[in-house]
Design a protein around this motif. Structure first.
Motif, mmCIF file in Angstrom:
data_model
loop_
_atom_site.group_PDB
_atom_site.id
_atom_site.type_symbol
_atom_site.label_atom_id
_atom_site.label_comp_id
_atom_site.label_asym_id
_atom_site.label_seq_id
_atom_site.Cartn_x
_atom_site.Cartn_y
_atom_site.Cartn_z
ATOM 1 N N LYS A 163 1.018 -1.208 -0.055
ATOM 2 C CA LYS A 163 0.050 -0.103 -0.101
ATOM 3 C C LYS A 163 0.808 1.181 0.039
ATOM 4 O O LYS A 163 0.795 1.938 0.985
ATOM 5 C CB LYS A 163 -0.875 -0.194 1.383
ATOM 6 C CG LYS A 163 -1.848 -1.120 1.214
ATOM 7 C CD LYS A 163 -2.709 -1.245 2.543
ATOM 8 C CE LYS A 163 -3.494 -2.610 2.763
ATOM 9 N NZ LYS A 163 -4.319 -2.348 3.902
ATOM 10 N N ALA A 164 1.760 1.383 -1.006
ATOM 11 C CA ALA A 164 2.765 2.562 -1.213
ATOM 12 C C ALA A 164 2.245 3.757 -1.311
ATOM 13 O O ALA A 164 0.950 3.868 -2.020
ATOM 14 C CB ALA A 164 3.648 1.950 -2.154
ATOM 15 N N ARG A 165 2.924 4.597 -0.699
ATOM 16 C CA ARG A 165 2.313 6.215 -1.270
ATOM 17 C C ARG A 165 3.495 7.054 -1.051
ATOM 18 O O ARG A 165 4.656 6.645 -0.431
ATOM 19 C CB ARG A 165 1.175 6.478 -0.494
ATOM 20 C CG ARG A 165 1.388 6.539 1.086
ATOM 21 C CD ARG A 165 0.299 6.814 1.870
ATOM 22 N NE ARG A 165 0.284 6.825 3.462
ATOM 23 C CZ ARG A 165 0.051 7.947 4.146
ATOM 24 N NH1 ARG A 165 -0.450 8.938 3.801
ATOM 25 N NH2 ARG A 165 0.366 7.837 5.499
ATOM 26 N N LYS A 166 3.415 8.240 -1.608
ATOM 27 C CA LYS A 166 4.482 9.328 -0.887
ATOM 28 C C LYS A 166 3.821 10.336 0.170
ATOM 29 O O LYS A 166 2.752 10.464 0.132
ATOM 30 C CB LYS A 166 4.627 10.426 -2.276
ATOM 31 C CG LYS A 166 5.158 9.868 -3.522
ATOM 32 C CD LYS A 166 5.691 10.698 -4.548
ATOM 33 C CE LYS A 166 4.350 11.789 -4.921
ATOM 34 N NZ LYS A 166 4.852 12.736 -5.695
ATOM 35 N N ILE A 167 4.690 10.498 1.144
ATOM 36 C CA ILE A 167 4.189 11.257 2.196
ATOM 37 C C ILE A 167 4.787 12.663 2.400
ATOM 38 O O ILE A 167 4.887 13.369 3.313
ATOM 39 C CB ILE A 167 4.796 10.499 3.722
ATOM 40 C CG1 ILE A 167 6.232 10.272 3.425
ATOM 41 C CG2 ILE A 167 3.693 9.256 3.608
ATOM 42 C CD1 ILE A 167 6.639 9.562 4.891
ATOM 43 N N GLY A 168 5.397 13.421 1.150
ATOM 44 C CA GLY A 168 5.783 14.796 0.996
ATOM 45 C C GLY A 168 7.193 14.642 0.981
ATOM 46 O O GLY A 168 8.143 13.814 0.740
ATOM 47 N N VAL A 169 7.721 16.008 1.186
ATOM 48 C CA VAL A 169 9.120 16.294 0.806
ATOM 49 C C VAL A 169 9.720 16.414 2.354
ATOM 50 O O VAL A 169 9.197 17.181 3.092
ATOM 51 C CB VAL A 169 9.426 17.258 0.072
ATOM 52 C CG1 VAL A 169 10.892 17.678 0.080
ATOM 53 C CG2 VAL A 169 8.694 17.150 -1.179
ATOM 54 N N ASN A 170 10.851 15.699 2.558
ATOM 55 C CA ASN A 170 11.596 15.997 4.038
ATOM 56 C C ASN A 170 12.258 17.591 3.940
ATOM 57 O O ASN A 170 12.270 18.116 3.081
ATOM 58 C CB ASN A 170 12.222 14.856 4.369
ATOM 59 C CG ASN A 170 13.455 14.443 3.673
ATOM 60 O OD1 ASN A 170 13.970 15.403 2.908
ATOM 61 N ND2 ASN A 170 14.179 13.418 3.562
ATOM 62 N N LYS A 171 12.951 17.525 5.138
ATOM 63 C CA LYS A 171 13.754 18.794 5.217
ATOM 64 C C LYS A 171 14.920 19.116 4.446
ATOM 65 O O LYS A 171 15.772 20.047 4.252
ATOM 66 C CB LYS A 171 14.114 19.024 6.827
ATOM 67 C CG LYS A 171 15.028 18.011 7.429
ATOM 68 C CD LYS A 171 15.228 18.192 8.828
ATOM 69 C CE LYS A 171 16.007 17.231 9.500
ATOM 70 N NZ LYS A 171 16.243 17.392 10.838
ATOM 71 N N TYR A 172 15.327 17.833 3.714
ATOM 72 C CA TYR A 172 16.467 17.823 2.929
ATOM 73 C C TYR A 172 16.103 17.972 1.327
ATOM 74 O O TYR A 172 16.910 17.895 0.498
ATOM 75 C CB TYR A 172 17.323 16.367 3.154
ATOM 76 C CG TYR A 172 17.768 16.348 4.680
ATOM 77 C CD1 TYR A 172 18.592 17.161 5.225
ATOM 78 C CD2 TYR A 172 17.177 15.393 5.527
ATOM 79 C CE1 TYR A 172 18.934 16.986 6.478
ATOM 80 C CE2 TYR A 172 17.614 15.126 6.646
ATOM 81 C CZ TYR A 172 18.368 15.887 7.468
ATOM 82 O OH TYR A 172 18.885 15.574 8.496
ATOM 83 N N GLY A 173 14.972 18.062 1.323
ATOM 84 C CA GLY A 173 13.963 18.253 -0.340
ATOM 85 C C GLY A 173 14.140 17.066 -0.878
ATOM 86 O O GLY A 173 13.948 16.881 -2.069
ATOM 87 N N LEU A 174 13.958 15.869 -0.099
ATOM 88 C CA LEU A 174 13.897 14.543 -0.808
ATOM 89 C C LEU A 174 12.481 13.961 -0.786
ATOM 90 O O LEU A 174 11.707 14.249 0.456
ATOM 91 C CB LEU A 174 14.826 13.643 -0.175
ATOM 92 C CG LEU A 174 16.182 13.769 -0.217
ATOM 93 C CD1 LEU A 174 16.973 12.845 0.695
ATOM 94 C CD2 LEU A 174 16.826 13.990 -1.424
#
Length: 312
Positions: free
Chosen positions: A264-275
């Protein structure tokens, strides 16, 4: 670096803090208690134990350390690994490791880890600001004298010293018996009236409901079909990370690959390192998340790790 500082911070919020390749500090709540010998009252608190069998990195300590020090997760893991090696070397030489506000670690003759918890800090936030106090015992002699004075006026109450006087028992028995008979008669009459009232009210309610049903009865010739939707909402602060990507297109491809593999994969956004971070799944229960992480590492990706983060 002082590793015990970060462990201490986490013990306020979590019941288990694992130090990779060393062991886990586990807390459990105990209720308030009174020491009968000293008349001392102690507030509820968390007691700390150490389990050297739990050594798998669950990401909690490393993630917190990395965020506080503002360094990448991998660098934080390496720093903690070096600190653990230093602790183990001191223990092997017979040294006692003092973890401030947590306790002391040492090895016994058989090479097993011994832990002596510190008593300086109460990690139970519900008991914040509470401390132990001493309350003197209450003397019963004053109350005994008052009871004896009342006996001269009301012969029902008796003290142990006057139990041999049978007249007190006789008057008390007569009074109690009279009160019991009167109470029983009144109670039976009261409940009979209540039951009659309830039966009448229930019959009236049935008649009103039956009338409304007859007035509202109708037939739909073409009823709409029932639609059933099953939605699996991924919630919780525990996320199993599959990878972080500088290019967003690569993160989209990774999500599709994991979905095709049954996750059940998904993206959870961009972390503080821009990844752009991609996760296998998210969980609200920490134990369930650790079990899933262990399974993924054994069957799909040895580099997967656990991120503890509340998403907006």
């Amino acid at each position: 670096m002082r590793l015990d500082t970060y462990i201490s911070d986490l013990l306020y919020r979590y019941d288990c803090v694992t130090v990779p390749d060393l062991g886990a500090f586990v807390t459990s709540r105990v209720s308030a208690k009174v020491h009968s010998g000293t008349d001392t009252f102690y507030p509820p608190k968390k007691i700390i134990t150490f389990n050297e069998q739990i050594k798998t990195n669950d990401g909690l300590l490393v993630n917190y350390f990395s965020e506080v020090e503002k360094i990448p997760f991998e660098v934080g893991a390496q720093k903690i690994e070096k600190q653990v090696k230093v602790i183990k070397s001191f223990l092997a030489q017979g040294e006692v490791i003092n973890l401030q506000d947590i306790g002391e670690l040492k090895l016994n003759a058989e090479g097993r880890m011994l832990f002596e918890p510190s008593q300086h800090i109460n990690y139970l936030t519900d008991a914040f600001g509470l401390s132990h106090f001493i309350s003197n015992s209450i003397s019963r002699e004053v109350y005994k004298e008052e009871a004896e004075a009342l006996e001269k006026v009301i012969p029902i109450a008796i003290t142990p010293e006057k139990r041999n006087n049978k007249s007190y028992l006789k008057y008390a028995a007569i009074a109690v018996l009279g009160l019991a008979i009167a109470g029983t008669v009144y109670t039976n009459q009261y409940f009979n009236k209540v039951e009659q009232h309830n039966v009448a009210a229930q019959e009236e309610a049935y008649e009103q409901v039956d009338k409304k049903v007859q007035e509202a009865t109708f037939v739909i010739s073409n009823p709409l079909p029932v639609a059933t939707l099953k939605l699996n909402k991924q919630t919780g602060p525990y996320h199993i990370v599959a990878g972080a990507f500088r290019v967003e297109e690569n993160s989209v491809k990774k999500v599709q690959q994991l979905i095709d593999a049954g996750y059940k994969a998904r993206k959870i956004g961009v972390n503080k390192y821009g990844l752009h971070e991609v996760v296998y799944d998210s969980y609200s229960d920490r134990v369930e998340a650790l079990n899933a992480l262990r399974n993924i590492r054994n069957t799909h990706n040895k580099e997967a790790w656990l991120l503890v983060k509340n998403l907006d």
